[in-house]
Enzyme design. Structure first.
Site, short mmCIF file in Angstrom:
data_model
loop_
_atom_site.label_atom_id
_atom_site.label_comp_id
_atom_site.label_asym_id
_atom_site.label_seq_id
_atom_site.Cartn_x
_atom_site.Cartn_y
_atom_site.Cartn_z
N LYS A 57 0.85 -1.20 0.00
CA LYS A 57 0.00 0.00 0.00
C LYS A 57 0.88 1.26 0.00
O LYS A 57 0.68 2.19 -0.78
CB LYS A 57 -0.93 0.00 1.22
CG LYS A 57 -2.06 -1.03 1.11
CD LYS A 57 -2.85 -1.20 2.41
CE LYS A 57 -3.88 -2.32 2.27
NZ LYS A 57 -4.64 -2.59 3.49
N GLN A 65 -4.33 -1.67 9.78
CA GLN A 65 -4.33 -2.98 9.13
C GLN A 65 -4.94 -4.04 10.04
O GLN A 65 -4.62 -4.10 11.23
CB GLN A 65 -2.90 -3.35 8.72
CG GLN A 65 -2.81 -4.60 7.86
CD GLN A 65 -3.46 -4.47 6.49
OE1 GLN A 65 -3.57 -3.38 5.94
NE2 GLN A 65 -3.91 -5.58 5.93
N ASP A 78 -10.91 3.02 4.63
CA ASP A 78 -11.24 1.59 4.56
C ASP A 78 -12.76 1.39 4.55
O ASP A 78 -13.24 0.30 4.25
CB ASP A 78 -10.69 0.86 5.81
CG ASP A 78 -9.41 0.09 5.53
OD1 ASP A 78 -9.23 -0.35 4.38
OD2 ASP A 78 -8.62 -0.08 6.48
N1 GUN Z 1 -6.98 -6.81 6.19
C1 GUN Z 1 -7.45 -7.48 5.10
N2 GUN Z 1 -8.02 -6.63 4.24
C2 GUN Z 1 -7.94 -5.40 4.77
C3 GUN Z 1 -8.37 -4.11 4.34
O1 GUN Z 1 -8.98 -3.92 3.28
N3 GUN Z 1 -8.08 -3.09 5.19
C4 GUN Z 1 -7.45 -3.28 6.37
N4 GUN Z 1 -7.23 -2.20 7.13
N5 GUN Z 1 -7.04 -4.45 6.80
C5 GUN Z 1 -7.29 -5.51 6.00
#
Ligand code: GUN
Length: 299
Positions: free
Chosen positions: A58, A102, A125
Site C-alpha cells: 500500500k 491494518q 477503509d
Molecule cells: N486486512 C485485510 N483486508 C484489509 C483491508 O482492506 N483493510 C485493512 N485495514 N485491513 C485488512
C-alpha cells in the site's frame, strides 16, 4: 477432447495498471494546481507476515502515484489505549487525509473500538459504522476497498448484474457483508437478488449452484469446485491464502477460494488468483484517499 473453456478472465492486474495511471495523473494535476498531494497514514500493529506485505505494498503504491504516506508500526504488545491515542493524533492531523489500521489486530484489541475511533472523514477503509450505515443506505460513503475493486472489475467488462442471483460466500465486515449490500443496491453494478452464505448455511453447495454470480470470500483454498457452479456463471475469487509450497522461493504460494481448474471452463467470467481481486484492492484504497483529499464524501 472438446475444449469448453470460453470464459473471459477478469484481469485485475491489467485493470489496476490502467487505473493507477489515471490516479497518478489526477494527483499530478492536483499538485500542479498548488494543492497538497493526498496523504494516507497506515498503522500496523505487530509483525504478521501477510499484513506487513500488504501494508508495504500500500505504501509503495502511494509512493509510485505521488501520494504522501506515513507508516506507523507498533509493537505486538501495544495496548488498545495506546492505539487509540495514535488514531486520535492522526484524526487531528490536518495534513493527513486518510487512515487505515491494518487488520487483523492482536486479540487484546477490539476491532470494533478501533474502527469506530477512526474519524469517518478519514476512514478510507470504510469500516467505521458511520460509513457502513451510509453505504447500506446508498448515500455517499467510502466503500471498503475490496468490494469497491470488485465493482470496478464487473463494470470494466460491463458484466450484466441486474436481476441476477448473486451468492456471496463469507460474511466478513471487510468483504462478504459489504459485497452483499452493494450487489443488492439500486444501481449498476447491483440490482441483484443476493444470498449471503456463511459457515452455518445449510445446503451451501445447492445455494452456490443456483448463482449467476458467485463471490467467494471465505478464506478456504480451493473450496468452490466445478460441481458447485451453474454453467455460464460469473465467479469472483477473493481468497488469497498463503499455502506452503517448497517449490517457491518464498516457501508459499497464494491460493484462491476457487478451484480454478474445475470452475473456469464453466464460467462466462472468472477472476484469477493472483492477479484478480488482489491488485484492485489497493486501487480502491487509493481512490478513497483521493476522494478524502478532495472532500468528495464529506464536504
Ligand atoms: N486486512 C485485510 N483486508 C484489509 C483491508 O482492506 N483493510 C485493512 N485495514 N485491513 C485488512
Amino acid at each position: 477432447m472438446t475444449d469448453t473453456s470460453t470464459y473471459t478472465l477478469l484481469d485485475g492486474k491489467a485493470l489496476s495498471a490502467i487505473l493507477k495511471k489515471e490516479i497518478g495523473l489526477e494527483v499530478a494535476a492536483m499538485v500542479k494546481q498548488g494543492l497538497r498531494a493526498p496523504h494516507l497514514a497506515a498503522i500496523l500493529v505487530g509483525e504478521d507476515g501477510a499484513s506487513m506485505t500488504y501494508v508495504g505494498s500500500k505504501v509503495k503504491t502511494c509512493d509510485e502515484l505521488g501520494f504522501e504516506s506515513t507508516l506507523i508500526t507498533l509493537k505486538p504488545e501495544t495496548t488498545e489505549a495506546e492505539l487509540l491515542e495514535e488514531i486520535e493524533a492522526v484524526n487531528n492531523n490536518d495534513s493527513i487525509d486518510g487512515l487505515i489500521v491494518q487488520l487483523p489486530l492482536p486479540k487484546h484489541i477490539s476491532v470494533e473500538k478501533i474502527t469506530t475511533a477512526i474519524h469517518p472523514r478519514k476512514d478510507v477503509d470504510g469500516f467505521n459504522p458511520v460509513n457502513v450505515g451510509r453505504m447500506v443506505q446508498n448515500l455517499p460513503a467510502y466503500l471498503p476497498a475490496t468490494p469497491f475493486g470488485i465493482l470496478q472489475m464487473l463494470e470494466s467488462h460491463q458484466v450484466p448484474t441486474e436481476g441476477k442471483h448473486c451468492v456471496v460466500i463469507g460474511r466478513s465486515n471487510i468483504v462478504g457483508m459489504p459485497m452483499s449490500v452493494l450487489m443488492a443496491r439500486n444501481g449498476y453494478p447491483g440490482n441483484c437478488t443476493v444470498t449471503l452464505c456463511h459457515s452455518r448455511t445449510a445446503n451451501l453447495k445447492e445455494e452456490v449452484k443456483r448463482a449467476d454470480i458467485v463471490i467467494a470470500a471465505l478464506g478456504k483454498p480451493g473450496f468452490v469446485k466445478g460441481d458447485m457452479i451453474k454453467p455460464g456463471a460469473v465467479v469472483i475469487d477473493v481468497g488469497i491464502t498463503r499455502v506452503e509450497d517448497a517449490t517457491r522461493k518464498a516457501g508459499f504460494r497464494l491460493a484462491g477460494d476457487v478451484d480454478f481448474e474445475s470452475v473456469a471452463p464453466l464460467c462466462s467470467y472468472i477472476t484469477p488468483v493472483p492477479g484478480g481481486v488482489g491488485p484492485m484492492t489497493i486501487i480502491g484504497l487509493l481512490q478513497n484517499t483521493l476522494k478524502a483529499a478532495r472532500h468528495e464524501i464529506y464536504s
